[in-house]
Design a protein around this motif. Structure first.
Motif, PDB file in Angstrom:
ATOM      1  N   ASN A 146     -22.485  -9.615   0.733  1.00  0.00           N
ATOM      2  CA  ASN A 146     -21.217  -8.886   0.649  1.00  0.00           C
ATOM      3  C   ASN A 146     -21.256  -7.961  -0.567  1.00  0.00           C
ATOM      4  OD1 ASN A 146     -17.764 -10.049   1.017  1.00  0.00           O
ATOM      5  ND2 ASN A 146     -18.737  -8.191   1.669  1.00  0.00           N
ATOM      6  N   PRO A 147     -22.038  -6.869  -0.529  1.00  0.00           N
ATOM      7  CA  PRO A 147     -22.193  -5.993  -1.697  1.00  0.00           C
ATOM      8  C   PRO A 147     -20.872  -5.373  -2.130  1.00  0.00           C
ATOM      9  CG  PRO A 147     -23.855  -5.515  -0.023  1.00  0.00           C
ATOM     10  CD  PRO A 147     -22.843  -6.407   0.615  1.00  0.00           C
ATOM     11  N   ALA A 148     -20.822  -4.974  -3.390  1.00  0.00           N
ATOM     12  CA  ALA A 148     -19.579  -4.462  -3.984  1.00  0.00           C
ATOM     13  C   ALA A 148     -19.472  -2.950  -3.838  1.00  0.00           C
ATOM     14  CB  ALA A 148     -19.503  -4.879  -5.447  1.00  0.00           C
ATOM     15  N   TYR A 149     -19.659  -2.465  -2.610  1.00  0.00           N
ATOM     16  CA  TYR A 149     -19.478  -1.042  -2.314  1.00  0.00           C
ATOM     17  C   TYR A 149     -19.149  -0.900  -0.830  1.00  0.00           C
ATOM     18  CZ  TYR A 149     -24.497  -1.812  -1.483  1.00  0.00           C
ATOM     19  OH  TYR A 149     -25.713  -2.323  -1.085  1.00  0.00           O
ATOM     20  N   PRO A 150     -18.764   0.285  -0.378  1.00  0.00           N
ATOM     21  CA  PRO A 150     -18.290   0.429   1.011  1.00  0.00           C
ATOM     22  C   PRO A 150     -19.419   0.425   2.037  1.00  0.00           C
ATOM     23  CG  PRO A 150     -18.223   2.541  -0.107  1.00  0.00           C
ATOM     24  CD  PRO A 150     -18.574   1.520  -1.154  1.00  0.00           C
ATOM     25  N   MET A 151     -19.059   0.168   3.287  1.00  0.00           N
ATOM     26  CA  MET A 151     -20.023   0.192   4.387  1.00  0.00           C
ATOM     27  C   MET A 151     -20.696   1.542   4.502  1.00  0.00           C
ATOM     28  SD  MET A 151     -20.503  -2.679   5.993  1.00  0.00           S
ATOM     29  CE  MET A 151     -21.500  -1.864   7.222  1.00  0.00           C
ATOM     30  N   ALA A 152     -20.008   2.607   4.137  1.00  0.00           N
ATOM     31  CA  ALA A 152     -20.602   3.941   4.221  1.00  0.00           C
ATOM     32  C   ALA A 152     -21.891   4.017   3.414  1.00  0.00           C
ATOM     33  CB  ALA A 152     -19.608   5.000   3.738  1.00  0.00           C
ATOM     34  N   SER A 153     -21.917   3.391   2.249  1.00  0.00           N
ATOM     35  CA  SER A 153     -23.133   3.390   1.422  1.00  0.00           C
ATOM     36  C   SER A 153     -24.245   2.596   2.093  1.00  0.00           C
ATOM     37  CB  SER A 153     -22.832   2.800   0.040  1.00  0.00           C
ATOM     38  OG  SER A 153     -21.908   3.597  -0.663  1.00  0.00           O
TER      39      SER A 153
ATOM     40  N   ASN B 233     -22.560   0.912  -6.515  1.00  0.00           N
ATOM     41  CA  ASN B 233     -22.401   1.956  -5.507  1.00  0.00           C
ATOM     42  C   ASN B 233     -23.218   3.192  -5.871  1.00  0.00           C
ATOM     43  OD1 ASN B 233     -21.293   2.990  -3.098  1.00  0.00           O
ATOM     44  ND2 ASN B 233     -19.733   4.103  -4.242  1.00  0.00           N
ATOM     45  N   ALA B 234     -23.196   3.569  -7.149  1.00  0.00           N
ATOM     46  CA  ALA B 234     -23.963   4.737  -7.591  1.00  0.00           C
ATOM     47  C   ALA B 234     -25.458   4.503  -7.378  1.00  0.00           C
ATOM     48  CB  ALA B 234     -23.660   5.027  -9.060  1.00  0.00           C
ATOM     49  N   TRP B 235     -25.942   3.317  -7.758  1.00  0.00           N
ATOM     50  CA  TRP B 235     -27.368   3.048  -7.589  1.00  0.00           C
ATOM     51  C   TRP B 235     -27.771   3.002  -6.115  1.00  0.00           C
ATOM     52  CZ3 TRP B 235     -31.896   3.749  -9.052  1.00  0.00           C
ATOM     53  CH2 TRP B 235     -32.963   2.970  -8.611  1.00  0.00           C
ATOM     54  N   GLN B 236     -26.886   2.445  -5.270  1.00  0.00           N
ATOM     55  CA  GLN B 236     -27.223   2.377  -3.852  1.00  0.00           C
ATOM     56  C   GLN B 236     -27.311   3.763  -3.235  1.00  0.00           C
ATOM     57  OE1 GLN B 236     -27.725  -0.878  -3.153  1.00  0.00           O
ATOM     58  NE2 GLN B 236     -28.846  -0.176  -1.371  1.00  0.00           N
ATOM     59  N   MET B 237     -26.415   4.655  -3.611  1.00  0.00           N
ATOM     60  CA  MET B 237     -26.440   6.012  -3.078  1.00  0.00           C
ATOM     61  C   MET B 237     -27.600   6.812  -3.657  1.00  0.00           C
ATOM     62  SD  MET B 237     -22.367   6.908  -2.843  1.00  0.00           S
ATOM     63  CE  MET B 237     -22.639   8.384  -1.867  1.00  0.00           C
ATOM     64  N   ILE B 238     -27.920   6.581  -4.917  1.00  0.00           N
ATOM     65  CA  ILE B 238     -29.086   7.235  -5.519  1.00  0.00           C
ATOM     66  C   ILE B 238     -30.360   6.735  -4.837  1.00  0.00           C
ATOM     67  CG2 ILE B 238     -30.504   7.375  -7.608  1.00  0.00           C
ATOM     68  CD1 ILE B 238     -27.852   7.345  -9.202  1.00  0.00           C
ATOM     69  N   SER B 239     -30.448   5.429  -4.625  1.00  0.00           N
ATOM     70  CA  SER B 239     -31.619   4.861  -3.950  1.00  0.00           C
ATOM     71  C   SER B 239     -31.785   5.456  -2.561  1.00  0.00           C
ATOM     72  CB  SER B 239     -31.488   3.332  -3.856  1.00  0.00           C
ATOM     73  OG  SER B 239     -31.503   2.745  -5.126  1.00  0.00           O
TER      74      SER B 239
ATOM     75  N   MET C  54     -42.521   8.694  -6.354  1.00  0.00           N
ATOM     76  CA  MET C  54     -41.308   8.550  -7.171  1.00  0.00           C
ATOM     77  C   MET C  54     -40.114   8.093  -6.334  1.00  0.00           C
ATOM     78  SD  MET C  54     -42.013   9.103 -10.340  1.00  0.00           S
ATOM     79  CE  MET C  54     -43.407   8.054  -9.906  1.00  0.00           C
ATOM     80  N   GLY C  55     -40.078   8.509  -5.079  1.00  0.00           N
ATOM     81  CA  GLY C  55     -38.988   8.075  -4.209  1.00  0.00           C
ATOM     82  C   GLY C  55     -39.014   6.596  -3.915  1.00  0.00           C
ATOM     83  N   TRP C  56     -40.173   5.966  -4.126  1.00  0.00           N
ATOM     84  CA  TRP C  56     -40.299   4.530  -3.843  1.00  0.00           C
ATOM     85  C   TRP C  56     -39.467   3.684  -4.809  1.00  0.00           C
ATOM     86  CZ3 TRP C  56     -44.114   4.860   0.091  1.00  0.00           C
ATOM     87  CH2 TRP C  56     -44.239   3.715   0.890  1.00  0.00           C
ATOM     88  N   ALA C  57     -39.009   4.305  -5.892  1.00  0.00           N
ATOM     89  CA  ALA C  57     -38.094   3.584  -6.784  1.00  0.00           C
ATOM     90  C   ALA C  57     -36.806   3.229  -6.044  1.00  0.00           C
ATOM     91  CB  ALA C  57     -37.777   4.437  -8.016  1.00  0.00           C
ATOM     92  N   GLY C  58     -36.361   4.135  -5.178  1.00  0.00           N
ATOM     93  CA  GLY C  58     -35.201   3.833  -4.349  1.00  0.00           C
ATOM     94  C   GLY C  58     -35.554   2.939  -3.188  1.00  0.00           C
ATOM     95  N   PHE C  59     -36.747   3.113  -2.666  1.00  0.00           N
ATOM     96  CA  PHE C  59     -37.220   2.332  -1.525  1.00  0.00           C
ATOM     97  C   PHE C  59     -37.188   0.840  -1.835  1.00  0.00           C
ATOM     98  CE2 PHE C  59     -39.984   0.920   1.825  1.00  0.00           C
ATOM     99  CZ  PHE C  59     -39.991   1.931   2.791  1.00  0.00           C
ATOM    100  N   ASN C  60     -37.783   0.452  -2.952  1.00  0.00           N
ATOM    101  CA  ASN C  60     -37.830  -0.964  -3.331  1.00  0.00           C
ATOM    102  C   ASN C  60     -36.719  -1.363  -4.286  1.00  0.00           C
ATOM    103  OD1 ASN C  60     -40.060  -1.377  -1.725  1.00  0.00           O
ATOM    104  ND2 ASN C  60     -41.547  -1.270  -3.395  1.00  0.00           N
ATOM    105  N   GLY C  61     -36.272  -0.425  -5.107  1.00  0.00           N
ATOM    106  CA  GLY C  61     -35.242  -0.753  -6.088  1.00  0.00           C
ATOM    107  C   GLY C  61     -33.856  -0.905  -5.497  1.00  0.00           C
ATOM    108  N   GLY C  62     -33.646  -0.366  -4.298  1.00  0.00           N
ATOM    109  CA  GLY C  62     -32.319  -0.452  -3.698  1.00  0.00           C
ATOM    110  C   GLY C  62     -32.107  -1.651  -2.809  1.00  0.00           C
ATOM    111  N   ASP C  63     -33.163  -2.399  -2.523  1.00  0.00           N
ATOM    112  CA  ASP C  63     -33.030  -3.459  -1.529  1.00  0.00           C
ATOM    113  C   ASP C  63     -32.388  -4.755  -1.989  1.00  0.00           C
ATOM    114  OD1 ASP C  63     -33.660  -3.481   1.370  1.00  0.00           O
ATOM    115  OD2 ASP C  63     -35.285  -2.209   0.698  1.00  0.00           O
ATOM    116  N   PRO C  64     -32.188  -4.984  -3.273  1.00  0.00           N
ATOM    117  CA  PRO C  64     -31.317  -6.126  -3.626  1.00  0.00           C
ATOM    118  C   PRO C  64     -29.850  -5.831  -3.340  1.00  0.00           C
ATOM    119  CG  PRO C  64     -32.879  -5.653  -5.385  1.00  0.00           C
ATOM    120  CD  PRO C  64     -32.945  -4.500  -4.440  1.00  0.00           C
ATOM    121  N   TYR C  65     -29.532  -4.591  -2.889  1.00  0.00           N
ATOM    122  CA  TYR C  65     -28.156  -4.164  -2.604  1.00  0.00           C
ATOM    123  C   TYR C  65     -27.274  -4.236  -3.843  1.00  0.00           C
ATOM    124  CZ  TYR C  65     -29.800  -4.936   2.175  1.00  0.00           C
ATOM    125  OH  TYR C  65     -30.525  -4.922   3.350  1.00  0.00           O
ATOM    126  N   SER C  66     -27.904  -4.077  -5.004  1.00  0.00           N
ATOM    127  CA  SER C  66     -27.159  -4.143  -6.259  1.00  0.00           C
ATOM    128  C   SER C  66     -28.048  -3.620  -7.380  1.00  0.00           C
ATOM    129  CB  SER C  66     -26.746  -5.595  -6.558  1.00  0.00           C
ATOM    130  OG  SER C  66     -26.197  -5.714  -7.846  1.00  0.00           O
TER     131      SER C  66
END
Length: 488
Positions: free
Chosen positions: A128-135, A25-31, A246-258
């Motif tokens: 079915n990621p392990a964080y809420p729909m809000a994220s 959840n933390a990584w998804q919100m940071i991404s 630098m923001g692309w770390a979230g762009f590509n790093g967040g897409d495994p949803y984990s």
């Protein structure tokens, strides 16, 4: 009063259900936040700096407005059109993503269960990621927003701001949601196995094609602006470009949803490809134009980031280097050589060359993913089992064909949908600014200018030979700032 530990924060209970993985959840919100910062302030700064001084405010505001407008549309109807229950093979059902029961439940992307050809046996279960729909809603929204902002790069310096305000929600609704659902949300391209790891097609190819199409309908900048359009602040442009990289770390790093091993690989490949592409573009500038262009380096950086996006977590490091070489050279060739020889490309005024940096690079990335997608890495992400790139034999040749068909669908839909949207908007307000606004720029469109060149932003009234401030109305006229004579 002493703090009672018994009623302090407790990391358990209803706010931390058993299914919640705090790290994911933390990584998804940071991404999501990193991707959001690519737009605000990243592209706001980049656009406001790379354009001619008289368009700095207007260009930055087009990006800022799109970011805000997408947010409201996204949670009201567009999220579920992109990731909700299927309405059509390429479109989800529109419904709000605002309810408490929806947002605090465990995230799920409906309709993404992958079945074998018999239509009964499950090949890959739904996500079915392990964080809420809000994220999830947050993460996907910033992707939608940056797509509109990238599209705006084709229209800077002449689109009527009122037309842009209408265009944004229409294009989000009738173009972006279709690509997102088709490739990511459980649409027909998703189930067929077209690979788009993080938006090479959904975001970059679509924004490049739609931007070019909209530029055709809006019309060109003024002749004077087309002939000379120098950036007003190259150093600040580099700041925006740095936020984008630098923001692309979230762009590509967040897409495994984990926060998993695939996200780590995706971030590493992203930087490898971007750096390679920047260096190749710069070397080509030196070889053919004798000077390394800073703007060219930024373009090379962007084409590298775009190219690796559809395959960031699917290719090996050596393939990321190859993709970087291709993304630093092929878009360079289309921009520097093909563009100057093509009547169509010359006729359409694509202000920042988004067609080359995003459409060409996005198509190239999707195609090379079809070549270099590694089987083991594909098994970590792609719902269709035994997927692989053509380089690895077997069904790889078919994968390349799928990639090309997926690109053609995105291109065709965006040309038609964007054209219809522009025609509709044109019936309401003119798509292009009037000539007097084109001649003046920001001051005529917004009543504001980017830089205070004298004092606190006073302006010189030639008819009265004096200085005045917009904030003071007529007060202060004929009063020159210290050290400046009235008859300058």
């Amino acid at each position: 009063m002493a703090y009672n530990m018994s009623i302090g924060y407790m990391p358990s209970g209803a706010a931390v259900p058993d299914w919640l993985n705090k790290g994911d959840n933390a990584w998804q919100m940071i991404s999501a936040t990193l991707v959001g910062m690519q737009s605000v302030p990243g592209l706001v700064i980049l656009y406001g700096s790379i354009v001619k001084k008289k368009w700095a405010v207007n260009s930055a505001f087009m990006a800022l407005y799109a970011f805000a407008a997408v947010w409201l549309c996204w949670v009201t109807w567009a999220y579920n059109m992109s990731f909700g229950h299927k309405l059509l093979p390429f479109w989800g059902k529109a419904r709000p993503a605002l309810g408490q029961s929806f947002l605090i439940a465990q995230a799920v992307l409906p309709q993404t269960t992958q079945f074998l050809k018999d239509g009964v046996t499950v090949e890959t279960a739904w996500i079915n990621p392990a964080y809420p729909m809000a994220s999830m809603v947050y993460f996907q929204c910033v992707f939608a927003a940056i797509t509109l902002i990238l599209l705006a790069g084709s229209l800077l310096g002449r689109m009527n701001i009122k037309a842009w305000m209408i265009f944004v929600p229409l294009w989000l609704t009738f173009s972006y949601t279709v690509g997102a659902f088709s490739l990511w949300g459980g649409g027909f391209l998703f189930h067929w196995g077209v690979m788009d790891y993080s938006g090479g097609y959904v975001i970059h190819l679509s924004s490049g094609i739609a931007g070019f199409t909209a530029a055709y309908w809006v019309g060109p900048r003024s002749t004077k602006d087309r002939e000379r359009f120098p950036p007003n602040n190259v150093l600040l442009m580099l700041t925006g470009a740095g936020l984008l990289w630098m923001g692309w770390a979230g762009f590509n790093g967040g897409d495994p949803y984990s926060a998993n091993i695939d996200s780590s690989l995706a971030v590493l490949n992203t930087n490898i490809c971007a750096a390679t592409s920047l260096l190749v573009w710069t070397c080509l500038d030196v070889i053919f134009f004798k000077k390394p262009s800073v703007i060219g380096a930024v373009q090379g950086m962007i084409t590298g980031l775009v190219c690796i996006t559809p395959g960031a977590g699917l290719v090996q490091g050596w393939a990321a280097i190859v993709m970087g070489i291709l993304s630093g050279s092929i878009p360079w060739f289309t921009m520097m050589v093909v563009h100057k020889r093509s009547k169509l490309l010359q006729h359409v005024d694509d202000t920042l060359g988004v067609f080359h940096t995003h459409a060409v690079a996005g198509f190239l990335g999707g195609a090379t993913t079809g070549l270099f997608a590694e089987p083991v890495l594909c098994s970590l992400f792609v719902p269709v089992t035994n997927s692989r790139g053509a380089f690895y034999g077997g069904s790889g040749g078919m994968q390349l064909l799928k990639q090309l068909v997926g690109a053609l669908f995105i291109i065709g839909w965006n040309v038609v949908a964007t054209s219809l949207i522009c025609l509709v908007v044109g019936l309401i307000v003119p798509l292009r600014m009037p000539e007097e606004e084109l001649a003046i720029g920001d001051d005529a469109v917004h009543g504001e200018e980017a830089y205070a060149l004298w004092g606190d932003g006073e302006k010189y009234d030639s008819s009265k030979h004096g200085w005045y401030s917009d904030n003071e109305g007529t007060q202060g006229r004929n009063t020159a700032p210290s050290g400046v004579t009235q008859n300058v």
